[in-house]
Design an enzyme around this catalytic site. Structure first.
Site, short mmCIF file in Angstrom:
data_model
loop_
_atom_site.label_atom_id
_atom_site.label_comp_id
_atom_site.label_asym_id
_atom_site.label_seq_id
_atom_site.Cartn_x
_atom_site.Cartn_y
_atom_site.Cartn_z
N GLU A 229 47.41 73.38 85.73
CA GLU A 229 47.02 74.45 84.58
C GLU A 229 48.02 74.95 83.75
OE1 GLU A 229 43.86 74.56 84.18
OE2 GLU A 229 42.63 74.24 85.92
N ARG A 233 48.11 73.96 79.74
CA ARG A 233 47.74 75.04 78.89
C ARG A 233 49.10 75.52 78.16
NH1 ARG A 233 42.38 77.77 81.15
NH2 ARG A 233 41.82 76.08 82.62
N ASP A 362 39.20 63.12 86.80
CA ASP A 362 38.91 63.04 85.32
C ASP A 362 40.28 62.65 84.61
OD1 ASP A 362 39.95 65.76 85.71
OD2 ASP A 362 38.29 66.70 85.11
N THR A 579 45.00 67.03 77.48
CA THR A 579 43.73 67.39 78.00
C THR A 579 43.34 68.54 77.74
OG1 THR A 579 42.42 66.88 80.09
CG2 THR A 579 44.40 68.07 80.43
C1 DMJ Z 1 40.43 72.17 80.80
O1 DMJ Z 1 41.35 73.03 81.27
C2 DMJ Z 1 40.78 70.69 80.50
O2 DMJ Z 1 40.27 70.01 79.56
C3 DMJ Z 1 40.84 70.02 82.04
O3 DMJ Z 1 41.24 68.73 81.62
C4 DMJ Z 1 39.44 70.12 82.58
N1 DMJ Z 1 39.05 71.53 82.64
C5 DMJ Z 1 39.18 72.23 81.32
C6 DMJ Z 1 38.04 72.42 80.50
O4 DMJ Z 1 36.83 72.13 80.98
#
Ligand code: DMJ
Length: 623
Positions: A229, A233, A362, A579
């Site tokens: 995270e 971010r 994912d 992502t």
């Molecule tokens: C985000 O923090 C990112 O897209 C992550 O890859 C998956 N979860 C959240 C959004 O749903």
């Protein structure tokens, strides 16, 4: 005798004398002939009205009544409909095709116009590229322009609410009007929002946020952070802000936090632990995984760490992140599907664990493709593309169709068996497939793109099938019932609108923009309150929660904004999105850093790239 008379009685209908003696039948034949001729000849007017005109059929119906043929208006209505329904169907298919061609031509025109402007305008600034170089585009597409402004207004509402009630904290709780530090007090929403503010041209807001980063962002926190995270971010958000603005403060801060995360990769295999104390180190894994590392958490730092090495000239970040993929490659399964738990000591995947393109799996697959793109699709990153293609074969084996409506969906795999469950999180897959399709030969590319279209239709229906028109967290597919909501919350996630941006840009089909607009309106209706945006506890009832997730500003609103912007705004040819939707500039890859295990990598030269936001820099300088 009897047989001859029956056969001759059949032919009597062709003899004119038969009709001369029977004027009613003659009149009937005449009417049928006229109706058929008129229906075929006058198709244009029929399609305009989308219905057989009752006025047109009435005289014939009345005549038939007078002649006592027992044929009412319904008969003629039916006759007319049968003749043109099929024709309308074909005409609509032609219109759709023409519309698609028109869209493609418009996009080509936009791109040509945008690059011409870039060549001609020697004084252009980042703002113009990111925001305003498409004034002419706004003129030719006022609807998109209006929609984009609405999204920008939504961003301002979210941002101002955060500023007012949660400034400097990680996330806003809009119902109770306070901030919470869900990520250790790193200003997650602020950092996640930097590039969205910049791209939307919200200059004052960006400057104010920049000042906070420069003066108040402190990573020396006695806090056990998630490596994943924090990377996607904070490292991603800061690097993107640096690439867009050229302001060095963002790069310095990105380096600071990345250095604190780096000890997490000090494991026997190089597969990282997923948690670390930002002030004291001490990396480890969650107890609930039984000490295993999570696949997505371990394989979703490559884009950011490679970018950081490219921008600082220090290879250590890239080496750590790339070693993970080399390690996984050693035992990569033939179907390319890895379970969500990997042992950081042995490198072995936990065979009992779930295989999924949803939570915890994912973005590992997403990054295989995107690092290949970030690395200029060169030999040095070929193994990423190969692993991704292998995994896409595995993905194909997980696709099933629902009944009765044939929605394609992605199953999860538990041990040997498939489960008919799909997370909304997996709705990033259509976008990933569209992005990766062009790397295949034409036939395979077509197949992959077509799967992408099927899946995004399913994801859109995750939204459309609920009373609030917002998607639940996951869905089950049961025989004869298509999709039904499993976990029923919606936390403002972006994956479906993310995919819509890719699908729209790669196909030129404006339907994807319409779908995105519908989703945006559902957020406006259900999630907007006076003090920000909230998720829903239940998409069936619309009951609200109390959290404005930082990715709503980083991803959901940014992707919606891009959906209504020309494709030249943060073009996929020049940028790759992490992502968390933070665009990173694609720069030439320095292959000296490509480090086979054990080999000592040579340091990169400093200042490898110049971000394109600098006054003297132009996009073309960096290509
Ligand atoms: C985000 O923090 C990112 O897209 C992550 O890859 C998956 N979860 C959240 C959004 O749903």
């Amino acid at each position: 005798m009897a047989r001859r008379s029956s056969s001759s009685s059949r032919w009597r209908y062709l003899h004119p004398a038969y009709y001369l003696k029977r004027p009613k039948r003659l009149a009937f034949l005449f009417i049928v002939f006229v109706v058929a001729t008129f229906a075929v000849w006058d198709r244009q007017s029929l399609v305009r009205e989308h219905e057989v005109s009752p006025g047109f059929l009435l005289p014939f119906s009345v005549l038939a009544q007078i002649l006592d043929l027992g044929l009412g208006f319904e008969f003629f209505n039916f006759l007319g409909r049968s003749l043109y329904v099929d024709w309308i169907y074909h005409k609509q298919a032609e219109i759709t095709k023409l519309q698609e061609q028109l869209n493609r031509l418009q996009d080509q025109l936009r791109n040509a116009g945008a690059s011409k402007q870039l060549r001609e305008d020697s004084t252009h600034t980042t703002d113009k590229v990111a925001h305003n170089d498409n004034v002419w585009e706004s003129e030719i597409d006022p609807v998109n322009n209006q929609r984009r402004e609405k999204v920008k207004e939504a961003m301002l509402h979210a941002w101002n609410s955060y500023v007012k009630y949660a400034w400097g904290q990680d996330e806003l709780q809009p119902q109770t009007k306070n901030g919470v530090n869900s990520f250790g007090g790193l200003g997650a929403t602020l950092v996640d929002s930097l590039d969205t503010l910049y791209i939307m041209g919200l200059r004052d807001e960006f400057q104010k946020a920049r000042e906070w980063v420069a003066t108040s962002l402190d990573f020396n926190k006695d806090y056990v952070a998630s490596v994943f995270e924090t990377t996607i971010r904070v490292v991603g958000g800061l690097l993107s802000a640096y690439d867009l603005s050229g302001d060095k403060i963002f790069l310095e801060k990105a380096k600071d936090i990345a250095d604190r995360l780096l000890p997490a990769w000090d494991t026997p295999t190089g597969i990282p632990y997923n948690r670390i104390n930002l002030a004291h180190g001490n990396p480890h894994n969650h107890g609930w995984t039984g000490g295993e590392s999570i696949l997505a958490d371990s394989g979703t730092e490559q884009l950011e760490f490679i970018a950081l090495s490219q921008r600082t000239g220090d290879p250590k970040y890239q080496q750590k992140a790339e070693k993970v993929i080399r390690q996984l490659q050693k035992t990569y399964p033939s179907d390319g599907l890895l379970p969500i738990y990997i042992n950081p000591h042995s490198g072995a995947a936990a065979s009992y664990a779930t295989v999924t393109f949803g939570a915890m799996g994912d973005s590992f697959y997403e990054y295989l493709l995107k690092v290949w793109i970030q690395g200029n699709k060169t030999e040095a990153v070929k193994h990423y593309r190969e692993m991704w293609e292998t995994s896409m074969e595995g993905l194909l084996s997980l696709i099933r169709k629902s009944t009765p409506s044939s929605f394609s969906y992605i199953c999860e795999q538990n041990g040997g068996s498939l489960s008919n469950k799909m997370d909304e999180l997996a709705c990033f897959v259509p976008g990933m497939l569209a992005l990766g399709s062009s790397g295949y030969g034409p036939e395979k590319a077509e197949k992959i793109l077509s799967l992408s279209k099927e899946l995004v239709w399913t994801c859109y229906n995750f939204y459309q099938s609920t009373p609030t028109k917002l998607a639940g967290e996951n869905y089950y597919f049961r025989d004869g019932q298509d999709m039904s909501v499993g976990t029923s919350w919606n936390i403002l996630r972006p994956e479906t609108v993310e995919s819509l941006v890719y699908l729209w840009r790669f196909t030129g089909n404006k339907t994807y923009q319409e779908w995105g607009w519908n989703i945006f309106q559902a957020f406006e209706k259900n999630s907007r309150i006076d003090s920000g945006y909230v998720g829903l506890k239940d998409v069936n009832t619309g009951v609200k929660d109390n959290m404005m997730q930082s990715f709503f500003l980083a991803e959901t609103l940014k992707y919606l904004y891009l959906l209504f912007s020309p494709p030249s705004v943060i073009s996929f040819d020049e940028w790759v999105f992490n992502t968390e939707a933070h665009p990173l500039k694609i720069v030439p890859r320095n292959d000296k850093v490509e480090n086979e295990e054990g080999a000592e990598a040579k340091p990169q030269s400093k200042a490898v790239i110049r971000p394109f936001g600098r006054k003297q820099g132009r996009i073309s300088d960096h290509n």
